[in-house]
Design an enzyme around this catalytic site. Sequence first.
Site, mmCIF file in Angstrom:
data_model
loop_
_atom_site.group_PDB
_atom_site.id
_atom_site.type_symbol
_atom_site.label_atom_id
_atom_site.label_comp_id
_atom_site.label_asym_id
_atom_site.label_seq_id
_atom_site.Cartn_x
_atom_site.Cartn_y
_atom_site.Cartn_z
ATOM 1 N N HIS A 55 1.198 -1.321 0.068
ATOM 2 C CA HIS A 55 0.070 0.119 0.072
ATOM 3 C C HIS A 55 1.026 1.023 -0.041
ATOM 4 C CE1 HIS A 55 -3.869 -2.325 0.583
ATOM 5 N NE2 HIS A 55 -2.905 -2.861 1.946
ATOM 6 N N ASN A 128 -9.645 -3.709 1.911
ATOM 7 C CA ASN A 128 -9.229 -3.604 -0.120
ATOM 8 C C ASN A 128 -10.845 -2.712 -0.305
ATOM 9 O OD1 ASN A 128 -6.525 -4.013 0.205
ATOM 10 N ND2 ASN A 128 -6.868 -6.065 0.699
#
Length: 498
Positions: A55, A128
């Site tokens: 990320h 997510n």
Amino acid sequence: MSEHENLTTATGCPIADNQNSLTAGSRGPLLMQDVQLLEQMQHFNRERIPERVVHAKGSGAYGTFTVTRAIPEYTKAKFLCDVGKQTEVFLRFSTVAGEKGAADAERDVRGFAVKFYTEEGNWDLVGNNTPVFFIRDPYKFANFIHTQKRHPQTNLRDANMQWDFWSLNPESLHQITILFSDRGLPVSYRHMNGYGSHTFSFVNAQGERFWCKFHFKTRQGVKCMTGEASANLIGVDRESHQRDLFEAIARGEYPSWTVKVQVMTEKQANTFQWNPFDLTKVWPHSDYPLMEIGILELNRNPENYFAEVEQAAFSPSVFPPGIGPSPDKVLQARLMSYPDAQRYRIGSNFQQLPVNQPRCPVMHYQRDGAMSTGYGGSNPNYYPNSYDTAPKEAPEHREPGLTLGDVVADRYNSRDQDDYTQAGNLWRVLDDAQKDRTAQAIAGALGGARQEIQMRQLCHFFRADVDYGRRVAQALSLEIDLAMLQQSQQDNPQPIRA
């Protein structure tokens, strides 16, 4: 006097010239006394913090979560118990596998991490844009991420690495199917759903536990692009999603998501056809329908990307009362690894940064460390303590034990033990001279404490052995009231030996 604000050093000293270095003559060498130049260069050398291992590249914005259906029957979390109640949020979107320089429009899973600044502390839902993940056991996580990064020799993304791992782990198939479907290439962050992915727990005011999953359904509609469109977009704009999000909010087109939950009872979990805590599985909507609980809207851009997006820290271990973890193995590992990563990446006091700071009073006994703002002042930095003004436990927020097979996971009272017999036995094997020296040594140390602390500690000595208490009391020049001694025995009826 000038009307503008004066340029200063980091310590507030005015700067007269910020364009020319201090040199010995117009062509001479620099001087070490040019502290303004040194400060600038030294800070520049430290402007970057380690990027996130996963990320790494992301975009963020502030907004609000508004309750449309209160659910006190499932959770005692205050921010979910009143229709119309609003809670400030910060949401960070991200790509997962790529580094900070990756293109936004690449085929990848997208991170969807939401920080709710609730009145009972922060809640970080670190999810997510997919309801499942590639693995169900955290032992595989680091190895899986290695396959998504770069080959150790060529430093290139490698299809052999990715597909070798996936082909040996059929549990990845569900997520692979999503990733290589149209939804693996969302048009923008605004046009994709978000999911908590893991199973979490709700606990209501009656102490009943439920299992739950969180869904964020985009109100802009799900929109995806083709592989060809993605490649063309990357060729002209590697920051397409960042640009779209920032500019949409700037022009008042605030993106929003409908927040929904699935709820499963503990009894239903025992008969569910799959492991309800398996991160590679979903709960069928036909059996566990989605229940709308609120609307999340993003309506304010950050003022400084580094301070508010790059330093934003999300940890799945952050829960307010009424929301908690589940036996999901990957979630259990993330409870440790994420806050550990934030302490490495940002520092031990990352929670004190404005973007991470709760919007409610914070009271704990953690102190010091890099970048501390002096939290706690002169208050005690240990617990338990006897200071009335120091923060105390809140037993009303205790969660019920969790039955795991033949055992119950709970906070068992480790203090309900005999703490005196063995200490008394040791005292009784000492000869008189040793006892006197021990009592004198204790008195020398204990004498510096307040008298109420001395008396509390004397009770422990008496419970171990009356002679032990008497000698320490004499060494402290304290007269012991036998009535007090008897009362202390009633308050804590552990052994007192004559």
